[in-house]
Structure formats: C-alpha cells, structure tokens
Write a protein that holds these residues in place. Structure first.
Motif, mmCIF file in Angstrom:
data_model
loop_
_atom_site.group_PDB
_atom_site.id
_atom_site.type_symbol
_atom_site.label_atom_id
_atom_site.label_comp_id
_atom_site.label_asym_id
_atom_site.label_seq_id
_atom_site.Cartn_x
_atom_site.Cartn_y
_atom_site.Cartn_z
ATOM 1 N N LEU A 85 50.800 37.359 39.633
ATOM 2 C CA LEU A 85 50.275 36.353 38.721
ATOM 3 C C LEU A 85 48.939 35.866 39.264
ATOM 4 O O LEU A 85 48.879 35.205 40.306
ATOM 5 C CB LEU A 85 51.256 35.185 38.597
ATOM 6 N N VAL B 43 53.163 24.897 37.969
ATOM 7 C CA VAL B 43 53.526 26.162 38.600
ATOM 8 C C VAL B 43 54.251 25.906 39.925
ATOM 9 O O VAL B 43 55.268 26.540 40.222
ATOM 10 C CB VAL B 43 52.269 27.035 38.830
ATOM 11 N N GLY C 107 49.062 31.700 39.756
ATOM 12 C CA GLY C 107 50.170 31.542 38.818
ATOM 13 C C GLY C 107 49.816 30.929 37.489
ATOM 14 O O GLY C 107 50.646 30.921 36.583
ATOM 15 N N LEU D 134 51.571 35.516 43.862
ATOM 16 C CA LEU D 134 50.425 34.830 43.294
ATOM 17 C C LEU D 134 49.177 35.366 43.977
ATOM 18 O O LEU D 134 49.199 35.664 45.167
ATOM 19 C CB LEU D 134 50.491 33.320 43.539
#
Length: 298
Positions: free
Chosen positions: A176, A188, A180, A216
C-alpha cells in the motif's frame, strides 16, 4: 547501508518531457528529475540509493503487454543501472490473465495498480480479479492508496476498499503506497495496523515466507512538497516525524518499505530525513533494504 527505493517513476526518453510537463500541471507540484532513467540514475548517485524500482502506470487497457515488454527489456541493464522495472496492468485489459502470466514469466516481480487513474474502486470485482491473478502467479501487487493530488475525488483506494480486498481476495503480497493512504494516516494507523499484524502473522506462518503479507511504502509521505503555486495548497502537507515513527512502531519496521515516488520527491532529501528520524539501526535496516531484498529476491 544498502538503500532500495521501491517506488519511483520514469518515462521513455522520447515522451518524458511531455509526460512530466502534463503531470506537473495537473498536480501543480514540481518534479525533481527529468523523468528519464538517466535522470533517475543521477538522482540515485547523489542520494546513495543502490536500487530504484520503477512502477509503470497503465492508463490504456490495450497497452499493458507492450509496457511490460518494455520494462523487461530495460531490466536487461539492471546490473549496470541499478534500475529495476516491474509490470503494469489495467483492470479492463483484455485477456488479463495471460498478460499477468507473461509478466511473471519475464521476471517482472510485481504489478502496479492506480485505481484513481482507472476511475475504478480498489474493491471492484475487476480489480479483485487482477489482484487474485497476480497473486496466483507469485507477483506482488503495489497500489496507490489514499488521495492523489493530481486527481479530483472520489478516492478510489480507500481504507474500507483495502480491508474488503484483504478479506475477500487474501493477496499474498500487497504493498500500500503512501503509508497506506495519503492524507489518511491517523485512520490507517488506528484501524489497519492491528489487522495487518494479524494478517501477516497468519500468512507468514502458513507460507513459511517472510516476504508475504501487507506492506506500507513511504512514498511521498515525509518531507516537503514542492508546489508550483505554493499559496494555493496550504491544506496539503506530509506527516511529521513523530507521526511517521508512530506508524512504523504500530505496523512494525518489518512491514515498511523505503520509497520516495521520485521524481515527485527528492531521493537525497528522503534518505537524509530517514537517517535522522531517530529510528533504531535495525529498523532502518528493515526499511532501507532488508524487506525489499526479501520481497524481490535481490
């Protein structure tokens, strides 16, 4: 300490100037390279970055196969350039399964998704099929998450859509971008972190591989945004050092990948900021290179 930047962008030399100009105008932010591989290489030398991973964004469903072939051809020079390109795909690409299978056979390691450019939600069935097919071929998926300053809302990769994909598709390796969800870091941290820790623990126990799970990346999340028109963008800002460290400790450094989003952020600035953030040496080792080495087999 080795440094791998997992999230950068370049364009073919003949279209780089036009592409960069268009993107600078749409986002009103300033690029830090000329958008070419050679420009990225100069940035890497200045910053002390050993490897940069280039993410193509496929905006035309019919162009995915040719873009992936271009990426594979560029990777033939990886030993000299330190620049490695992954694949791209569009959720409406005809015969997407064969395109993804070919990307894997060419050694592209992963595929980039940008739901906002498609105008398709991350948890749309077309996206889920792509994610499932890529995961089945052993490719990691890296997606833009949160807001994009070059595009208007709605946000197509929201936190809820991410949670839906994790629940319904269960991808083996999902990255991500922008920690994120750009500009959504508090939510998040509070909602996603405990779910990711459980998800990764279960998946890594099941597969016996540390390179699986949800990560992330740090792209375009720290430092200063260089605006072409700074007076217009007072509401947009990156996270503070304290907030970044809070996220690292919530998710665990083993689940964070160093990334810049170059040319939209300066690699040298990012490296210096990360080194002076106050993180422990083992946390920096994870973020700068160990996680990416495991993920990509570098």
């Amino acid at each position: 300490m080795r440094i791998i930047d997992i999230h950068t962008h370049t364009f073919p030399d003949k279209i780089a100037a036009a592409a960069l100009d268009a993107l600078q105008k749409s986002s009103e932010s300033k690029a830090h390279t000329d958008g070419t591989v050679s420009g990225l290489r100069e940035s890497m030398d200045e910053a002390g970055v050993d490897v940069s991973v280039v993410l193509p964004v496929v905006t035309n469903p019919d162009k995915a196969a040719s873009i992936n072939s271009y990426s594979a051809k560029q990777n033939e020079s990886f030993d000299k350039t330190g620049v490695f390109m992954i694949g791209g795909i569009h959720p409406e690409t005809p015969d997407y399964k064969s395109v993804i299978r070919e990307a894997a056979s060419m050694g592209l390691k992963g595929v980039k998704l940008h739901p906002d450019y498609y105008g398709i939600d991350f948890d749309d069935i077309r996206m889920k099929r792509i994610i499932d097919a890529a995961s089945s071929e052993g490719l990691f998926i890296i997606t833009h998450a949160g807001m994009d300053i070059g595009l208007y809302p709605p946000i197509c990769c929201s936190l809820d859509s991410i949670l839906n994909v994790m629940k319904d598709v269960k991808p083996e390796t999902l990255i991500l971008a922008h920690m994120g969800g750009w500009m959504n870091w508090e939510e998040v941290t509070e909602r996603l972190a405990p779910i990711v820790l459980d998800y990764n623990r279960e998946l890594r126990t099941k597969t016996g591989r540390d390179s699986t799970g949800v990560y992330l990346d740090t792209a375009f999340s720290i430092g200063e945004i260089v605006w072409l028109n700074p007076e217009k963008h007072k509401a947009y800002h990156q996270m503070s050092d304290d907030q970044f460290k809070k996220m690292v400790h919530a998710f665990g450094s083993e689940n964070i990948l160093f990334a810049t989003d170059c040319p939209w952020a300066e690699q040298k600035d990012y490296v210096n900021r990360m080194k002076n953030m106050g993180l422990k040496k083992d946390e920096l080792e994870d973020i700068f290179h160990l996680n990416a080495e495991s993920l990509m087999g570098l």
